[in-house]
Each structure stands twice: as structure tokens, then as C-alpha cells.
Design a protein around this motif. Sequence first.
Motif, PDB file in Angstrom:
ATOM      1  N   ILE A   8      97.141  23.205  57.572  1.00 48.12           N
ATOM      2  CA  ILE A   8      96.875  24.447  56.750  1.00 48.12           C
ATOM      3  C   ILE A   8      96.486  25.562  57.362  1.00 48.12           C
ATOM      4  N   SER A   9      97.066  26.503  57.312  1.00 51.95           N
ATOM      5  CA  SER A   9      96.408  27.835  57.944  1.00 51.95           C
ATOM      6  C   SER A   9      97.103  29.088  57.428  1.00 51.95           C
ATOM      7  N   SER A  10      96.785  30.188  57.698  1.00 51.35           N
ATOM      8  CA  SER A  10      97.231  31.434  57.374  1.00 51.35           C
ATOM      9  C   SER A  10      98.628  31.538  58.571  1.00 51.35           C
ATOM     10  N   PRO A  11      99.565  32.215  57.896  1.00 47.99           N
ATOM     11  CA  PRO A  11     100.862  32.632  58.740  1.00 47.99           C
ATOM     12  C   PRO A  11     100.466  33.178  60.042  1.00 47.99           C
ATOM     13  N   GLY A  12     101.077  32.578  61.103  1.00 47.07           N
ATOM     14  CA  GLY A  12     100.660  32.925  62.462  1.00 47.07           C
ATOM     15  C   GLY A  12      99.670  32.511  63.191  1.00 47.07           C
ATOM     16  N   SER A  13      98.842  31.820  62.657  1.00 50.33           N
ATOM     17  CA  SER A  13      97.838  31.268  63.400  1.00 50.33           C
ATOM     18  C   SER A  13      97.830  30.015  64.285  1.00 50.33           C
ATOM     19  N   GLY A  14      99.073  29.615  64.197  1.00 48.43           N
ATOM     20  CA  GLY A  14      99.251  28.844  65.600  1.00 48.43           C
ATOM     21  C   GLY A  14      99.688  27.244  65.299  1.00 48.43           C
ATOM     22  N   LYS A  15     100.211  27.044  63.919  1.00 45.19           N
ATOM     23  CA  LYS A  15     100.725  25.912  63.635  1.00 45.19           C
ATOM     24  C   LYS A  15     101.586  25.217  64.269  1.00 45.19           C
ATOM     25  N   THR A  16     103.011  25.853  64.401  1.00 45.75           N
ATOM     26  CA  THR A  16     104.099  25.392  65.128  1.00 45.75           C
ATOM     27  C   THR A  16     103.627  25.214  66.468  1.00 45.75           C
ATOM     28  N   THR A  17     103.020  26.283  67.212  1.00 48.00           N
ATOM     29  CA  THR A  17     102.980  26.279  68.574  1.00 48.00           C
ATOM     30  C   THR A  17     101.753  24.882  68.807  1.00 48.00           C
ATOM     31  N   LEU A  18     100.918  24.637  68.194  1.00 50.08           N
ATOM     32  CA  LEU A  18      99.824  23.431  68.300  1.00 50.08           C
ATOM     33  C   LEU A  18     100.919  22.331  68.184  1.00 50.08           C
ATOM     34  N   ASN A  37     113.260  28.208  61.344  1.00 55.14           N
ATOM     35  CA  ASN A  37     112.917  28.450  62.614  1.00 55.14           C
ATOM     36  C   ASN A  37     112.076  27.344  63.045  1.00 55.14           C
ATOM     37  N   ASP A  38     110.851  26.979  62.300  1.00 57.40           N
ATOM     38  CA  ASP A  38     109.905  26.261  62.876  1.00 57.40           C
ATOM     39  C   ASP A  38     110.585  24.769  63.220  1.00 57.40           C
ATOM     40  N   ALA A  39     111.369  24.470  62.182  1.00 56.16           N
ATOM     41  CA  ALA A  39     111.898  23.043  62.328  1.00 56.16           C
ATOM     42  C   ALA A  39     112.654  22.921  63.833  1.00 56.16           C
ATOM     43  N   LYS A  40     113.588  23.860  63.987  1.00 58.88           N
ATOM     44  CA  LYS A  40     114.313  24.019  65.302  1.00 58.88           C
ATOM     45  C   LYS A  40     113.462  24.017  66.515  1.00 58.88           C
ATOM     46  N   ARG A  41     112.253  24.920  66.444  1.00 59.86           N
ATOM     47  CA  ARG A  41     111.287  24.650  67.638  1.00 59.86           C
ATOM     48  C   ARG A  41     110.700  23.323  67.849  1.00 59.86           C
ATOM     49  N   LEU A  42     110.581  22.550  66.553  1.00 58.28           N
ATOM     50  CA  LEU A  42     109.973  21.327  66.939  1.00 58.28           C
ATOM     51  C   LEU A  42     110.848  20.298  67.213  1.00 58.28           C
ATOM     52  N   ILE A  56     102.635  17.338  58.928  1.00 62.89           N
ATOM     53  CA  ILE A  56     103.132  18.143  57.724  1.00 62.89           C
ATOM     54  C   ILE A  56     102.554  19.455  58.143  1.00 62.89           C
ATOM     55  N   GLU A  57     103.437  20.384  58.279  1.00 64.29           N
ATOM     56  CA  GLU A  57     103.081  21.920  58.478  1.00 64.29           C
ATOM     57  C   GLU A  57     103.409  22.705  57.009  1.00 64.29           C
ATOM     58  N   ASN A  58     102.356  22.793  56.524  1.00 55.80           N
ATOM     59  CA  ASN A  58     102.228  23.296  55.329  1.00 55.80           C
ATOM     60  C   ASN A  58     102.760  24.723  55.176  1.00 55.80           C
ATOM     61  N   THR A  69      91.801  28.639  66.827  1.00 56.94           N
ATOM     62  CA  THR A  69      92.878  28.966  67.585  1.00 56.94           C
ATOM     63  C   THR A  69      92.976  30.199  68.320  1.00 56.94           C
ATOM     64  N   LYS A  70      93.810  30.165  69.463  1.00 62.18           N
ATOM     65  CA  LYS A  70      93.817  31.348  70.047  1.00 62.18           C
ATOM     66  C   LYS A  70      92.602  31.865  70.805  1.00 62.18           C
ATOM     67  N   THR A  71      91.884  30.972  71.046  1.00 65.12           N
ATOM     68  CA  THR A  71      90.477  31.436  71.955  1.00 65.12           C
ATOM     69  C   THR A  71      90.727  32.354  73.305  1.00 65.12           C
ATOM     70  N   ASP A  72      92.166  32.444  73.684  1.00 58.62           N
ATOM     71  CA  ASP A  72      92.084  33.395  74.831  1.00 58.62           C
ATOM     72  C   ASP A  72      92.186  34.763  74.362  1.00 58.62           C
ATOM     73  N   LEU A  73      92.352  35.035  73.082  1.00 58.42           N
ATOM     74  CA  LEU A  73      92.190  36.309  72.519  1.00 58.42           C
ATOM     75  C   LEU A  73      90.973  36.832  72.123  1.00 58.42           C
ATOM     76  N   ALA A  74      89.912  35.799  72.137  1.00 59.99           N
ATOM     77  CA  ALA A  74      88.691  36.187  71.446  1.00 59.99           C
ATOM     78  C   ALA A  74      87.979  37.282  71.943  1.00 59.99           C
ATOM     79  N   LEU A  99      90.167  26.200  70.504  1.00 62.05           N
ATOM     80  CA  LEU A  99      91.276  25.814  71.571  1.00 62.05           C
ATOM     81  C   LEU A  99      92.273  26.987  71.638  1.00 62.05           C
ATOM     82  N   SER A 100      93.004  26.911  72.674  1.00 65.47           N
ATOM     83  CA  SER A 100      94.143  27.850  72.927  1.00 65.47           C
ATOM     84  C   SER A 100      95.456  27.125  73.495  1.00 65.47           C
ATOM     85  N   ALA A 101      96.115  27.011  72.550  1.00 66.69           N
ATOM     86  CA  ALA A 101      97.534  26.288  72.889  1.00 66.69           C
ATOM     87  C   ALA A 101      98.159  27.036  74.087  1.00 66.69           C
ATOM     88  N   LYS A 102      98.190  28.457  74.208  1.00 62.15           N
ATOM     89  CA  LYS A 102      98.837  29.329  74.930  1.00 62.15           C
ATOM     90  C   LYS A 102      98.174  29.029  76.409  1.00 62.15           C
TER      91      LYS A 102
HETATM   92  N1  LIG Z   1      97.603  34.246  72.448  1.00 61.86           N
HETATM   93  C1  LIG Z   1      97.928  33.179  71.856  1.00 61.86           C
HETATM   94  N2  LIG Z   1      99.082  33.156  70.874  1.00 61.86           N
HETATM   95  C2  LIG Z   1      99.267  32.305  70.542  1.00 61.86           C
HETATM   96  C3  LIG Z   1      98.503  30.900  70.478  1.00 61.86           C
HETATM   97  N3  LIG Z   1      99.177  30.031  69.698  1.00 61.86           N
HETATM   98  C4  LIG Z   1     100.282  30.628  69.190  1.00 61.86           C
HETATM   99  N4  LIG Z   1     100.342  31.794  69.586  1.00 61.86           N
HETATM  100  C5  LIG Z   1     101.361  33.047  69.071  1.00 61.86           C
HETATM  101  O1  LIG Z   1     101.103  33.422  67.666  1.00 61.86           O
HETATM  102  C6  LIG Z   1     102.410  33.510  66.927  1.00 61.86           C
HETATM  103  C7  LIG Z   1     102.468  32.588  65.723  1.00 61.86           C
HETATM  104  O2  LIG Z   1     102.370  31.113  66.279  1.00 61.86           O
HETATM  105  P1  LIG Z   1     103.027  30.125  65.517  1.00 61.86           P
HETATM  106  O3  LIG Z   1     102.761  28.994  66.087  1.00 61.86           O
HETATM  107  O4  LIG Z   1     104.530  30.641  65.045  1.00 61.86           O
HETATM  108  O5  LIG Z   1     102.115  30.214  64.145  1.00 61.86           O
HETATM  109  P2  LIG Z   1     102.470  29.587  62.512  1.00 61.86           P
HETATM  110  O6  LIG Z   1     103.144  30.435  61.681  1.00 61.86           O
HETATM  111  O7  LIG Z   1     101.007  29.289  62.114  1.00 61.86           O
HETATM  112  O8  LIG Z   1     103.085  28.467  62.481  1.00 61.86           O
HETATM  113  C8  LIG Z   1     103.400  33.448  67.943  1.00 61.86           C
HETATM  114  O9  LIG Z   1     103.799  34.626  68.585  1.00 61.86           O
HETATM  115  C9  LIG Z   1     102.722  32.420  69.192  1.00 61.86           C
HETATM  116  O10 LIG Z   1     103.251  32.566  70.358  1.00 61.86           O
HETATM  117  C10 LIG Z   1      97.596  30.886  71.310  1.00 61.86           C
HETATM  118  O11 LIG Z   1      96.984  29.863  71.340  1.00 61.86           O
HETATM  119  N5  LIG Z   1      97.241  31.987  72.151  1.00 61.86           N
END
Ligand SMILES: Nc1nc2c(ncn2[C@@H]2O[C@H](COP(=O)(O)OP(=O)(O)O)[C@@H](O)[C@H]2O)c(=O)[nH]1
Length: 215
Positions: A36-46, A71-76, A116-118, A164-169, A195-198
Motif C-alpha cells: 500500500i502507498s501513494s502513487p509513485g512512492s516506489g512499489k513497482t520499483t521495489l 505498464n507495471d505488470a509488464k515491468r514485473l 499484491i500491488e494495491n 523509500t527514496k532515501t537517496d532524495l532525503a 531504503l532506496s531501491a535506486k
Molecule cells: N530517486 C529514486 N527514485 C525512485 C526510487 N524508487 C522508485 N523511484 C522512481 O519513482 C518513480 C515511481 O516509481 P514506481 O516504482 O513506479 O512507483 P509506484 O507508482 O508506487 O509503483 C519512478 O520514476 C521510479 O524510477 C528510489 O529509491 N529513488
Amino acid sequence: MVRIKVMKAVSTKNDEIAAGIRAELAERGIKALNIISSPGSGKTTLLERTIAHFAPDIRSAVIVGDPFTANDAKRLEVAGGNAFQLNTEGSCHLTAPMIRAALDEIDLSGIKLLFIENIGNLICPSAWDLGEAARVTLLSVTEGTDKVDKYRRAFHIAHCVLITKTDLAPSCDFDLEKATADIQALNSRATVLPLSAKASEGMEAWYNWVKQHLL
Ligand SMILES: Nc1nc2c(ncn2[C@@H]2O[C@H](COP(=O)(O)OP(=O)(O)O)[C@@H](O)[C@H]2O)c(=O)[nH]1
Ligand SMILES: [Mg+2]
């Protein structure tokens, strides 16, 4: 009055189906994780990283909730997951009947982990039991420290919270110490992992949590 009764009936039916899913998955030795998270917080990347990390020894399937796209299913799929797309046609959360319908289509033989990516939002998904074994809530540093208190239910129901995205903190003024304390005040049983998946920071602790709680 009538409206309340209808909502209760819908939720009771959902919970019955969720209990059936939980029992069936337990019998098959599969653990489901509701993410669970808001859009773009990094679910699919994780999930891309996590599925690739555990493959090929531990096989994963993913049910990807999305309002409209695949799109996300294709990435996964590319990451090695057996991915199934659930489109809600704009609806804001997944429900147990949707998961039931998906499970009837997915080949789960050899699968140990079911992710399950909600749908991306911090409100509705936290109110619906999907038959999962555990729930993880993500909060990215770009969203702001105050979102823990604002969307408290999503943190209250989580077994694990990933910051997530601690590299941007540094560019976001995110206060990790305060966010962690606020989460723990709401929910003392939750594990909080930054954590930072990136940048591949903090990922081992997350993989260890998965091993400890789901495998
Ligand atoms: N800087 C940074 N960007 C990230 C990280 N994880 C994901 N992103 C970016 O955040 C955006 C949204 O990620 P996504 O996994 O699609 O999020 P979702 O909508 O929660 O599934 C994408 O542009 C990713 O590349 C991270 O750890 N650090
Ligand atoms: Mg996604």
C-alpha cells in the motif's frame, strides 16, 4: 441508515472471501503481501528488485492493481515475476473478490510469494482485507514527514513500513527520526525500514524482513 447497512454487508462479504483466500494460500504454502502507498512512492520499483533478488530459487507471482494501464505488470514480467494485471476501471482500491477472480486465473504451482500491488493511494486500500498474510506500507521521502499522521490508518495497519527514496532525503527536508517515531507511536508492532531501491541502500534489511516473515 440503509446506506450504512449496505456498506456493512459489502464489507462482511469481502471479509468472508478474504478469509477463504487466506486459508487456501496457507494450505498451499504461499504467503501474500499487500503493498500500500501513494502513487509513485516506489512499489513497482521495489517489486522489480525484490522479485529479481529471490529468483530463481524462490518464485514470486504478482497481482498488480492499476486503474487503467498494464505498464507495471509488464515491468514485473521483465523482472521475472508471474504478473497478473487487475484493472479497476478507475476504482481506488482492490477488494477480496477481485483477488479471488485473479487467483482463479493464475498458475500458482511452485509459487512461494504472492505480492499484491494495491492501487496507489493511502486511504481506501487500508480498509480492505485481501486475504494477505502481511501488509507493507511505503512512504517516500518526497511526500513529506507529515503524511504519517495525515494518513494514519495506512501506517496503523502495516506490519512493515518502508521509507523509500532515501537517496532524495537531503533535498526533501524529510525527518526520518520524526517519521519513525510517529509510525511507532501509531503502531508499535511495525518494523520501519528506510531504503532506496535506486541506490541499493537498505535493501538487505528489507529482504531479511521478507525472509523472516514470509518464507
Ligand atoms: N530517486 C529514486 N527514485 C525512485 C526510487 N524508487 C522508485 N523511484 C522512481 O519513482 C518513480 C515511481 O516509481 P514506481 O516504482 O513506479 O512507483 P509506484 O507508482 O508506487 O509503483 C519512478 O520514476 C521510479 O524510477 C528510489 O529509491 N529513488
Ligand atoms: Mg506501480
